[in-house]
Design a protein around this motif. Sequence first.
Motif, PDB file in Angstrom:
ATOM      1  N   ASN A 120      39.660  40.683  35.147  1.00 38.18           N
ATOM      2  CA  ASN A 120      39.676  40.648  36.766  1.00 38.18           C
ATOM      3  C   ASN A 120      39.859  39.102  37.828  1.00 38.18           C
ATOM      4  O   ASN A 120      38.944  38.255  37.628  1.00 38.18           O
ATOM      5  CB  ASN A 120      38.399  41.180  37.189  1.00 38.18           C
TER       6      ASN A 120
ATOM      7  N   LYS B 221      50.820  36.423  37.928  1.00 40.48           N
ATOM      8  CA  LYS B 221      50.428  38.053  37.403  1.00 40.48           C
ATOM      9  C   LYS B 221      50.264  38.086  35.783  1.00 40.48           C
ATOM     10  O   LYS B 221      50.039  38.911  35.220  1.00 40.48           O
ATOM     11  CB  LYS B 221      52.017  39.007  38.228  1.00 40.48           C
TER      12      LYS B 221
ATOM     13  N   ARG C  42      43.861  42.192  35.956  1.00 44.16           N
ATOM     14  CA  ARG C  42      43.571  42.847  36.650  1.00 44.16           C
ATOM     15  C   ARG C  42      43.792  41.707  38.078  1.00 44.16           C
ATOM     16  O   ARG C  42      42.991  40.888  37.686  1.00 44.16           O
ATOM     17  CB  ARG C  42      42.815  43.656  37.319  1.00 44.16           C
TER      18      ARG C  42
ATOM     19  N   GLU D  42      49.950  43.587  43.701  1.00 43.52           N
ATOM     20  CA  GLU D  42      49.191  44.274  44.164  1.00 43.52           C
ATOM     21  C   GLU D  42      48.497  42.896  45.599  1.00 43.52           C
ATOM     22  O   GLU D  42      47.299  41.972  45.171  1.00 43.52           O
ATOM     23  CB  GLU D  42      47.314  44.571  43.422  1.00 43.52           C
TER      24      GLU D  42
END
Length: 310
Positions: free
Chosen positions: A110, A124, A131, A153
Motif C-alpha cells: 500500500n 504506479k 495499491r 487512482e
Amino acid sequence: MKNGNGNTKLILLHPYIQKQGSSNRLWLLAFISFFTLAFLLTLIYTRDSIPTTVAAAASAAPKSANPLLAKPVVDALVHYASNYNTSGHMSNAELKMISDVLRKCSPPCNFLVFGLTLETLLWKALNHNGRTVFIDENRYYAAYVEEKHPGIEAYDVQYTTKISEMNDLIAYVKETIRNECRPVQNLLFSDCKLGLNDLPNHAYELDWDVILIDGPREYWPEAPGRMSPIFTAGVLARSKKGGSPKTHVFVHDFNRKVERVSSKEFLCKENLVESQDWLGHFVVERMEENVFQFCRNSTSSSSSSSSSSS
C-alpha cells in the motif's frame, strides 16, 4: 411372375428379411442417439466445471504467480525517469531510494502519494501488484490524470493551512496533543487543524507501507505548504492496526524550511534513516494509543504533558 413355359410363379419374401432390415435401422438410430446424448452431457459438464476449475487453480496458485518487477526492469524505469530533461524532476539517487523500498515491500504493497508529479506513472509501475493512491490539491488536475490514465487512482483534498502560519500551527499541535492532535487516532473523526480528515474513507482504513510527500506544489507565504501531509503521514504510520509495524515515509524537498521543521516535529529526527539530495527517508513505527508524544526526545510533548497534569 411367369416362366418360359407360361406358368406363373409367386415369390414370397420371408418376414425375417424385412425384420432384419428394420432391426438394423433401429440399432443405428439407438447408436447415434447414445453418442449424441453422451456428447451433450460432456459439453454441459465441461462448461459448468470450467469456472470452478479456474477458481481452484487461481486460489492454489503460489504468490510467485504475481511477482515483483524484475530488478533490471526497475533499474531501467528509474534510469529513464531520472534522465528527463525537465526541471522539478527527482534525481536518480532520490528515485532509487524509493524504488529500493518498494521492491522490498511484499505485494500487495500500500503506497500513498501526496502530489501528482512527473513521477506519477513511475510510482504506479514500480508498485507492481500493489495499491497506489494519489492525493492532490487540484481537483481538476486529479480528474484529468485519471481520465488520461485510467489505471491511476487519484483524489483531491482541500488544504486550509498557510506556510506563514507554520509556527502557530505547530504550537497548536503541542497544546492539543492529548486531544484533537493525538499521535494515534483515526483522522477521519479528527478536528486537528493539521490533520487531513477529508480523504477517502479507505485512506484511514488501509495500513500504508510507504508514504511519499511531494505535494502541495506551491511554496510561498499564502500557499498551504506540506505541514498537513507530514502530520497526517505521522499519524497514519503510528495508528496502523495491522501489517508491518513500520511505515516508510519519504519527504521530498526536505531541504526547505517547512519540510525540514515539520518532519522534525512529526516524523522525528531519530526516525530519519537516510537522505539523498532533496529527499528524506523516515521509518516510523506503530504506537500505543496511550502515548502522547510524536518523538522520544521531544521536550515539547513532555512539557505539555506536565502542564496538563498540573
